[in-house]
Design a protein around this motif. Structure first.
Motif, short mmCIF file in Angstrom:
data_model
loop_
_atom_site.label_atom_id
_atom_site.label_comp_id
_atom_site.label_asym_id
_atom_site.label_seq_id
_atom_site.Cartn_x
_atom_site.Cartn_y
_atom_site.Cartn_z
N UNK A 208 14.93 -31.51 4.04
CA UNK A 208 15.65 -32.70 3.62
C UNK A 208 15.12 -33.99 4.23
N UNK A 209 13.92 -33.94 4.78
CA UNK A 209 13.32 -35.15 5.36
C UNK A 209 12.90 -36.10 4.25
N UNK B 236 12.84 -35.72 14.27
CA UNK B 236 12.42 -37.12 14.33
C UNK B 236 10.92 -37.27 14.13
N UNK B 237 10.15 -36.40 14.74
CA UNK B 237 8.69 -36.53 14.64
C UNK B 237 8.21 -36.22 13.22
N UNK B 238 8.92 -35.33 12.52
CA UNK B 238 8.54 -35.04 11.13
C UNK B 238 8.79 -36.26 10.25
N UNK C 258 8.71 -39.34 11.29
CA UNK C 258 7.68 -40.33 11.64
C UNK C 258 6.35 -39.99 10.97
N UNK C 259 5.97 -38.73 10.97
CA UNK C 259 4.72 -38.32 10.33
C UNK C 259 4.79 -38.60 8.83
N UNK C 260 5.94 -38.33 8.23
CA UNK C 260 6.09 -38.54 6.78
C UNK C 260 5.97 -40.02 6.40
N UNK C 261 6.27 -40.92 7.35
CA UNK C 261 6.20 -42.36 7.09
C UNK C 261 4.87 -42.97 7.55
N UNK C 262 4.01 -42.14 8.12
CA UNK C 262 2.74 -42.66 8.62
C UNK C 262 2.84 -43.33 9.96
#
Length: 202
Positions: A68-69, A125-127, A129-133
């Motif tokens: 659900x990210x 949270x880190x997922x 952040x990675x998904x947003x670059x």
């Protein structure tokens, strides 16, 4: 590399945080045959590490959708580093739990430092952040981990189950996963043909 001295150091209580474990040819446990493991934590209570050279069939964008990210439309538009991030099979313990090993340019309250420049984060949270670059420059995503009880890893090393060596960021994060086992042995000057699967006893 003096393997006998290395084993003596382990037997005397040297800890292996920020080291690679490289499975010896005689490894009987199929979970770890030809495995390269990055050790995240090692103490008198036991050890925990992530297998870094096995890939899950699950794609990272699909994992983000499952969690659900992002939704399916957003998954198509992920930045290239997120879209191309491979999901590793981190080990046989708690296979549904995700872990991210990453460079220390991204740190949140839940991040655990493993070395001066490597951290472990196991929150969503880190997922995001990675998904947003906006995540770390280098990252490795895994489901599951490898764990050992008190003294277990030390016994396996003394019994010729594992080689150990200091970890490098290049080897940890590079994308050549299929050849990582052989490349790591070669970097240590070890010829597979000369590795005995049996423990020696003086």
């Amino acid at each position: 590399m003096d393997i006998l001295r290395q084993k003596k150091d382990i037997a005397q209580g040297g800890f292996l945080d920020d080291q690679f474990l490289i499975a010896m040819p005689g490894m009987q446990d199929e979970n770890f045959a030809r495995a390269v493991i990055y050790v995240c934590a090692h103490s008198e209570e036991g050890a925990m590490g992530i297998v870094i050279n096995r890939v899950q069939p699950l794609r990272f964008p699909d994992l983000l959708v499952q969690l659900g990210v992002v939704d399916e439309k957003q998954a198509i538009r992920l930045p290239a580093p997120a879209r191309d991030l491979l999901v590793r099979n981190g080990g046989p313990v708690d296979r549904s739990r995700g872990f991210v090993l990453h460079s220390d340019d991204y740190i949140v309250d839940s991040s655990l430092p493993v070395s001066e420049d490597i951290c472990l984060t196991a929150t969503i949270d880190i997922l995001r952040a990675i998904s947003k670059g906006s995540g770390p420059r280098h990252a490795l995503m895994a489901l599951g981990y490898a764990g050992w009880g008190a003294g277990q890893l030390e016994r396996e090393i003394v019994d010729n189950g594992w080689l150990t060596c200091p970890a490098s960021q290049d080897m940890l994060f590079d994308g050549d996963i299929d050849r990582k086992y052989e490349r790591l042995l070669m970097s240590l000057g070890i010829d597979m043909a000369h590795l005995s699967p049996y423990a020696g006893h003086a």
